[in-house]
Structures are given as structure tokens and as C-alpha cells.
Design a protein around this motif. Sequence first.
Motif, PDB file in Angstrom:
ATOM      1  N   ASN A 147       0.812  -1.219   0.000  1.00 17.56           N
ATOM      2  CA  ASN A 147       0.000   0.000   0.000  1.00 17.56           C
ATOM      3  C   ASN A 147       0.845   1.268   0.000  1.00 17.56           C
ATOM      4  OD1 ASN A 147      -2.530  -1.294   0.042  1.00 17.56           O
ATOM      5  ND2 ASN A 147      -2.412  -1.592   2.257  1.00 17.56           N
ATOM      6  N   ASP A 148       2.086   1.157   0.479  1.00 18.12           N
ATOM      7  CA  ASP A 148       2.950   2.342   0.538  1.00 18.12           C
ATOM      8  C   ASP A 148       3.323   2.832  -0.849  1.00 18.12           C
ATOM      9  OD1 ASP A 148       2.912   2.163   3.303  1.00 18.12           O
ATOM     10  OD2 ASP A 148       4.678   0.856   3.356  1.00 18.12           O
ATOM     11  N   GLY A 149       3.437   1.911  -1.796  1.00 18.92           N
ATOM     12  CA  GLY A 149       3.812   2.293  -3.143  1.00 18.92           C
ATOM     13  C   GLY A 149       5.277   2.706  -3.234  1.00 18.92           C
ATOM     14  N   PHE A 150       5.648   3.251  -4.357  1.00 20.44           N
ATOM     15  CA  PHE A 150       7.033   3.678  -4.548  1.00 20.44           C
ATOM     16  C   PHE A 150       7.095   4.760  -5.625  1.00 20.44           C
ATOM     17  CE2 PHE A 150       6.265   0.176  -7.432  1.00 20.44           C
ATOM     18  CZ  PHE A 150       6.838   0.575  -8.628  1.00 20.44           C
ATOM     19  N   THR A 151       8.143   5.556  -5.539  1.00 18.78           N
ATOM     20  CA  THR A 151       8.390   6.580  -6.551  1.00 18.78           C
ATOM     21  C   THR A 151       9.429   6.062  -7.546  1.00 18.78           C
ATOM     22  OG1 THR A 151      10.107   7.577  -5.183  1.00 18.78           O
ATOM     23  CG2 THR A 151       7.872   8.455  -4.957  1.00 18.78           C
ATOM     24  N   PHE A 152       9.485   6.693  -8.683  1.00 22.41           N
ATOM     25  CA  PHE A 152      10.457   6.322  -9.703  1.00 22.41           C
ATOM     26  C   PHE A 152      10.751   7.544 -10.564  1.00 22.41           C
ATOM     27  CE2 PHE A 152       6.234   5.620 -11.321  1.00 22.41           C
ATOM     28  CZ  PHE A 152       6.271   6.105 -12.605  1.00 22.41           C
ATOM     29  N   LYS A 153      11.814   7.465 -11.310  1.00 17.53           N
ATOM     30  CA  LYS A 153      12.205   8.572 -12.180  1.00 17.53           C
ATOM     31  C   LYS A 153      11.596   8.404 -13.565  1.00 17.53           C
ATOM     32  CE  LYS A 153      16.619   9.679  -9.960  1.00 17.53           C
ATOM     33  NZ  LYS A 153      18.084   9.800 -10.167  1.00 17.53           N
ATOM     34  N   ALA A 154      11.064   9.486 -14.082  1.00 22.77           N
ATOM     35  CA  ALA A 154      10.542   9.488 -15.450  1.00 22.77           C
ATOM     36  C   ALA A 154      11.671   9.811 -16.418  1.00 22.77           C
ATOM     37  CB  ALA A 154       9.418  10.508 -15.579  1.00 22.77           C
ATOM     38  N   PRO A 155      11.539   9.480 -17.679  1.00 20.15           N
ATOM     39  CA  PRO A 155      12.562   9.867 -18.670  1.00 20.15           C
ATOM     40  C   PRO A 155      12.795  11.371 -18.684  1.00 20.15           C
ATOM     41  CG  PRO A 155      11.047   8.258 -19.600  1.00 20.15           C
ATOM     42  CD  PRO A 155      10.480   8.638 -18.270  1.00 20.15           C
ATOM     43  N   ASP A 156      14.017  11.768 -18.979  1.00 17.74           N
ATOM     44  CA  ASP A 156      14.364  13.190 -18.987  1.00 17.74           C
ATOM     45  C   ASP A 156      13.500  14.000 -19.957  1.00 17.74           C
ATOM     46  OD1 ASP A 156      16.322  12.716 -17.119  1.00 17.74           O
ATOM     47  OD2 ASP A 156      17.918  12.454 -18.604  1.00 17.74           O
ATOM     48  N   PHE A 157      13.007  13.327 -21.001  1.00 19.33           N
ATOM     49  CA  PHE A 157      12.171  14.011 -21.984  1.00 19.33           C
ATOM     50  C   PHE A 157      10.897  14.568 -21.351  1.00 19.33           C
ATOM     51  CE2 PHE A 157       8.892  13.904 -25.346  1.00 19.33           C
ATOM     52  CZ  PHE A 157       9.480  14.749 -26.272  1.00 19.33           C
ATOM     53  N   PHE A 158      10.446  13.924 -20.254  1.00 19.44           N
ATOM     54  CA  PHE A 158       9.195  14.334 -19.609  1.00 19.44           C
ATOM     55  C   PHE A 158       9.414  15.260 -18.423  1.00 19.44           C
ATOM     56  CE2 PHE A 158       7.396  10.101 -21.236  1.00 19.44           C
ATOM     57  CZ  PHE A 158       6.915  10.706 -22.382  1.00 19.44           C
ATOM     58  N   LYS A 159      10.639  15.736 -18.236  1.00 16.17           N
ATOM     59  CA  LYS A 159      10.864  16.696 -17.154  1.00 16.17           C
ATOM     60  C   LYS A 159      10.104  17.985 -17.420  1.00 16.17           C
ATOM     61  CE  LYS A 159      15.264  15.086 -15.296  1.00 16.17           C
ATOM     62  NZ  LYS A 159      16.687  15.404 -15.032  1.00 16.17           N
ATOM     63  N   ASP A 160       9.964  18.322 -18.679  1.00 19.47           N
ATOM     64  CA  ASP A 160       9.118  19.445 -19.075  1.00 19.47           C
ATOM     65  C   ASP A 160       7.695  18.936 -19.208  1.00 19.47           C
ATOM     66  OD1 ASP A 160       7.909  21.670 -20.055  1.00 19.47           O
ATOM     67  OD2 ASP A 160       9.151  21.860 -21.844  1.00 19.47           O
ATOM     68  N   ARG A 161       6.804  19.452 -18.389  1.00 18.57           N
ATOM     69  CA  ARG A 161       5.413  18.996 -18.374  1.00 18.57           C
ATOM     70  C   ARG A 161       4.717  19.202 -19.719  1.00 18.57           C
ATOM     71  NH1 ARG A 161       3.025  15.606 -14.588  1.00 18.57           N
ATOM     72  NH2 ARG A 161       4.172  15.850 -12.639  1.00 18.57           N
ATOM     73  N   VAL A 162       5.179  20.172 -20.484  1.00 19.60           N
ATOM     74  CA  VAL A 162       4.568  20.439 -21.785  1.00 19.60           C
ATOM     75  C   VAL A 162       4.779  19.265 -22.734  1.00 19.60           C
ATOM     76  CG1 VAL A 162       4.600  21.954 -23.807  1.00 19.60           C
ATOM     77  CG2 VAL A 162       4.774  22.928 -21.512  1.00 19.60           C
ATOM     78  N   MET A 163       5.963  18.634 -22.664  1.00 14.76           N
ATOM     79  CA  MET A 163       6.249  17.493 -23.528  1.00 14.76           C
ATOM     80  C   MET A 163       5.343  16.317 -23.190  1.00 14.76           C
ATOM     81  SD  MET A 163       8.545  18.406 -25.691  1.00 14.76           S
ATOM     82  CE  MET A 163       7.654  19.972 -25.705  1.00 14.76           C
ATOM     83  N   PHE A 164       5.134  16.104 -21.902  1.00  9.06           N
ATOM     84  CA  PHE A 164       4.243  15.017 -21.488  1.00  9.06           C
ATOM     85  C   PHE A 164       2.796  15.345 -21.855  1.00  9.06           C
ATOM     86  CE2 PHE A 164       1.701  12.728 -18.226  1.00  9.06           C
ATOM     87  CZ  PHE A 164       2.019  11.446 -18.639  1.00  9.06           C
ATOM     88  N   TYR A 165       2.426  16.602 -21.747  1.00  9.38           N
ATOM     89  CA  TYR A 165       1.092  17.053 -22.173  1.00  9.38           C
ATOM     90  C   TYR A 165       0.860  16.720 -23.645  1.00  9.38           C
ATOM     91  CZ  TYR A 165      -2.551  20.457 -23.457  1.00  9.38           C
ATOM     92  OH  TYR A 165      -3.689  21.052 -23.950  1.00  9.38           O
ATOM     93  N   CYS A 166       1.827  17.059 -24.479  1.00 14.92           N
ATOM     94  CA  CYS A 166       1.709  16.779 -25.918  1.00 14.92           C
ATOM     95  C   CYS A 166       1.658  15.275 -26.182  1.00 14.92           C
ATOM     96  CB  CYS A 166       2.870  17.416 -26.679  1.00 14.92           C
ATOM     97  SG  CYS A 166       2.899  19.222 -26.609  1.00 14.92           S
ATOM     98  N   MET A 167       2.411  14.510 -25.397  1.00 15.50           N
ATOM     99  CA  MET A 167       2.421  13.057 -25.551  1.00 15.50           C
ATOM    100  C   MET A 167       1.046  12.464 -25.249  1.00 15.50           C
ATOM    101  SD  MET A 167       4.254  10.237 -26.015  1.00 15.50           S
ATOM    102  CE  MET A 167       4.197   8.500 -25.568  1.00 15.50           C
ATOM    103  N   THR A 168       0.436  12.888 -24.158  1.00 15.81           N
ATOM    104  CA  THR A 168      -0.880  12.364 -23.788  1.00 15.81           C
ATOM    105  C   THR A 168      -1.951  12.800 -24.790  1.00 15.81           C
ATOM    106  OG1 THR A 168      -1.179  14.243 -22.278  1.00 15.81           O
ATOM    107  CG2 THR A 168      -0.371  12.190 -21.335  1.00 15.81           C
TER     108      THR A 168
END
Length: 334
Positions: free
Chosen positions: A142-163
Motif C-alpha cells: 500500500n505504501d507504493g514507490f516513486t520512480f524517475k521518469a525519462p528526462d524528456f518528460f521533465k518538461d510537463r509540456v512534452m508530457f502534455y503533448c504526448m498524452t
Amino acid sequence: MKRTFQWNNLFLIFIVIALAVFPFVSESRTWTILLTQIFIFSILAMSYDVLLGYTGIVSFGHAMFFGMGAYTTAVMLKRIEPTMGVFFLSILVGMLIAGIVSFFIGLLTLRLKTHFFAMFTLAISGLFLVLAEKWRTVTYGNDGFTFKAPDFFKDRVMFYCMTLLCLVLVYYSLRRFVNSPFGRVLVAVRENEQRTLSLGFNTLHYKVIASIVAGIVASLAGSLYAISLRFVNTSVLSLDITLDALLMTIIGGVGTLIGPILGAGIIELSQHYLSGLAKNYPIFERWIIFFGILFILVVIFFPKGVVGTVREKLWKRRTQSLKTSTKDREKEVL
């Protein structure tokens, strides 16, 4: 009819272009994140619409496919390497796992009818939730875990365009799917399964394939959701995810594809604004009550969902205008 279809396409293209330009002309980080969440849950809601709207299947276990995609992406990015290659590979692996599981679950459960099938899928989803809670070496419970996203998605705009790109591709692909001869059979199964069976169609075969398609698309939504949070826990397998998809589909319009997208926008925006009002007005601390009232009002005034009801009214007006025009022509001839 063809002209209406063309106008609808032009309207959708205009909306997509406006959404694509939005993060480059607006500096609102909040709106960028909120729209990204809407895109992700729109994909999930469309996958559920394939089951409910076009096949007539009510599933309470749809969240397990969403969770499979989320956990697959999170685990692979954490344990291998947070690169774009691993990210795309994790999406494919998640889709593969969801497709295989949905295939076997479909074979086992789709012979059941109505509420029996719904309860059985709820039980299977519960088993996957317990597995995620107990398999702590991988899922951390239940605690879950964090992880690192690819550097390409550090800019939220890039991930926005991807979705947004994923949303457009999924919508176009599912629209081709449901408008194909295969999709017409699915609608026939929804309307009258026994008659479709008597016509020589193997309805179980069609329902299993619809279940696989819905599971694969839901897995994609889960992968994107995990990246958006950079965190995953057992909540991605909870019943709340399935209920959200169900509400988005019903509010937007069952069997429309575009309706679940609108429903996702209504629900996400309602949750955002109602929870935001709670900071200034204590009465909105129980915002879920107001959300329930909103849902009741939508069901009363839009019994077939927003898109479905609007389409029905426009169709009635069009048929009435055609009838009056034909009557006028008949009078002129006489």
C-alpha cells in the motif's frame, strides 16, 4: 449526412489544434496538469465505452487493466533505466499482459450474464488488488514507490503533448474499430445477443475481442497515469478507478466515444473546482455530496448522457423538418 460528418471532423480538428497550442500560449502549470489528467482518463473512459456502450458489458474490474499498465511502467522504469526506450517498451509489455489476462478472463467470465459477470469481474479485480498488496518485493504494498521518469518528460509540456497525441490516436483507432463490420456486430450483441447468435455469429468470440481491446487501451491509460505522478501504489487497482470510468461514460454518453471524453472533462473539472472551493468555504469540504448532486442532475436532464441526448434532440429536429418539408412539397403538387 456527409456534410454533417465533415463539419464534425473539422470541429474536432479545431479543438485538437487549440489544445495542442494551449500550453505554449498559457503559463498556467495547473491547467496543463489538469488537462493532462483529463486526457489520460478520457482514454480510460473510451476503453470502458467499448465494453459498456458498444458491447453491453458492465464490468466492475476494469481497474485491474489500468493498474497493470501503471505497475508495469513504474517497475520497469525503476528497475531498468528511466529512458524513453524503456518507457515505450513498458507500454508494450503492459498492453501485452493486459491483453493476455483479458483474453483468459473473457473466456472464463463472458459466458455469464449481466450482474453475474459484473460481480465476477469485481472478484477477480479484488484478487489482483490483494496480490499487489502482498507482493511487496515488487509493488511495495500500500505504501507504493516513486520512480524517475525519462528526462524528456521533465518538461510537463512534452508530457502534455504526448498524452494528447495518445488520446487522438486512441480515439481515431477506436472509432475505426466500432464503425467497422466487427463493431456493428458488437452493437447487435448489445441490442439482442440471442438474435445475433441465431444469425450465426459466435457472440462469445466478439465479446472476448472487445474485452481484449478495452483492456489494452486501459493499460495504456495506466502507463500514462503512472508517469504523470511519478508514483504508483495499490490505489490504481481500486474500485474507484472503475467507478470513475463508469461515471465518465454515463455522463458523457454511452456508445458515442466522444461522450466519455466530455464526461472525463466534466468529472475532473468538477472534482478540481469543488475541492478548491473547500479551502475558502467549509461547506464544500464534503464536496463529494455536491458531486453526487451534479451526477443526479445530469442523469435526470440528460438520460442518455450529454452527447447522446444532444444527438437525439438534433436527430428529432432534423426528422421533423424533413417531414414538414415533404408535406409542403406534397401540398404544392396537389
